[in-house]
Enzyme design. Sequence first.
Site, PDB file in Angstrom:
ATOM      1  CG  HIS A  14      -1.966  -1.073   1.177  1.00  0.00           C
ATOM      2  ND1 HIS A  14      -3.309  -0.822   1.113  1.00  0.00           N
ATOM      3  CD2 HIS A  14      -1.846  -2.423   1.136  1.00  0.00           C
ATOM      4  CE1 HIS A  14      -3.978  -1.960   1.057  1.00  0.00           C
ATOM      5  NE2 HIS A  14      -3.109  -2.951   1.075  1.00  0.00           N
ATOM      6  CG  ASP A 119      -5.411   1.964   1.641  1.00  0.00           C
ATOM      7  OD1 ASP A 119      -6.280   1.264   1.088  1.00  0.00           O
ATOM      8  OD2 ASP A 119      -4.218   1.639   1.720  1.00  0.00           O
TER       9      ASP A 119
END
Length: 491
Positions: A14, A119
Amino acid sequence: MAHVLLFPFPAQGHVPPFLKLAELLSRAGLFITFVNTEHAHRRFLASSPTIDRLAGLQRFRFRTIPDGLGEEDPRLFVHFLRILESLRTRSREHYRELLAPEDGHDPDGWPPVTCVVGDGMLSLALEVAEEMDVPVMLLRTSSACSVWAYYSIPKLVETGDIPFPEKADMDELVQGVAGMESFLRRRDLPGLTRHAKSVADPTLKFLMTASENLARGRALIMNTAECLESPVLSHLSSICRVIYTVGPLQTLLQNFGSCRPDQDVSNSTAASNSASLWQEDRSCLKWLDSHPNKSVVYVSFGSVTVVSREALVEFWHGLVGSGRPFLWVIRPDMVEAGDETAPAELETAARERGCLVAWAPQEEVLAHPSVGCFLTHSGWNSTLESIVAGVPMICWPFFADQQVNSRFVGEVWKVGVDMKDLCGRSVVEGMVRKVMDGGEVGEELRKSAAEMSHMVRIAAEEGGSSYTNFQKLVDHIKSLSSQKYQGSSNK
Ligand code: UDP
């Protein structure tokens, strides 16, 4: 003045794509605050010179917040629900303070945050921004095909595909994911759905909530390209108002950099843009130099996969049996607990035929001419990096989105073969031979991989879909700041 705060889930799959997007936005002239957890930031700082370099950019700063977990906590990704819960409850106030300081004063005299890029897996990023009335966009770091499969979970429950029936036929086609009815088998459904015993399963519930949240963002940003996932993207556009596909971010960053010589950054190479939780062992590049073109099998299962010693030995025999040299990433925490020591025969024979490293500079490895195929766990970053490099894949998915990605690699894009759920030595050996040898299958795969690499590179060039979408994204972010602060001196 546009000021973007980016907040990724603290993991290898990520943070690096978020960093790439952040650098792109910074080069486009926006103020960037990048939020990392203290623990992740320390690890990235220790192993990624990129992070230091970025911190030196004008209008780019890192901010860290505690994740609420103990110092000794291993923070294994497979326990992501626990990490998310800790972030949601114990990091909330810290994040809130970064987003809008209570005393109203930014320590650097920067304008207020005008847009959050959160995110898609981290509801905290979205919730707090909504509470504070700051516009949010969401970045999903996985493929569009897996995001669509996750979104389809309620439908899959309706069709009886989830929870998996007892003694389920894993090769049966499932009908619950629109557009994939003719090729998606039960075994290709996202790995996290396999073990759910009922719809009340906490992982299933998390996946469904994350999917519902997608519609709450002003836009969905995806590290993929239209040419790769166009049919799936049109399904996704039925739930998300605006989607910006800006991938592959690594290529876009290289291209955007070279078109903006005025910017104060060093030239973008794969090397300078990597970011890792582990120290890269660059000696493997020298080892690769000593091998002929397309002769080496690169093996890496990413940052999360854990394998049993038994599986490791099967891979090992399969690789040796194939007769090909191999470069294999074996992370220190990759072998199941209690089984950590690498088999002695593996170590010895590795010196003769292979090169073992704890962590490789993967983008550079894949771009190296001697690499002929990639035995991968099919994480989305790895998949995309392999597509960019034009390297055919052998897929051995572990969990999450990887089961879907590998089906697309093998069946839709035809740039690799999928050995999902098998890892016997003869299977490994057979797959390596099939992909690496000069036969028809290998030739076809190499041809398709080269074509797909060309297509995604074009998408990220000036005038290409991802390049254009990125420019639209920047305009969108700028428009949010002028809406929010109309009439203020910060405009
Ligand atoms: N990676 C790397 N060196 C390695 C193994 C992996 O730099 O030895 C990087 C790889 O380039 C990719 C990321 O780690 O960008 C892994 O992300 P992915 O989505 O493929 O899988 P995950 O680790 O999230 O399962």
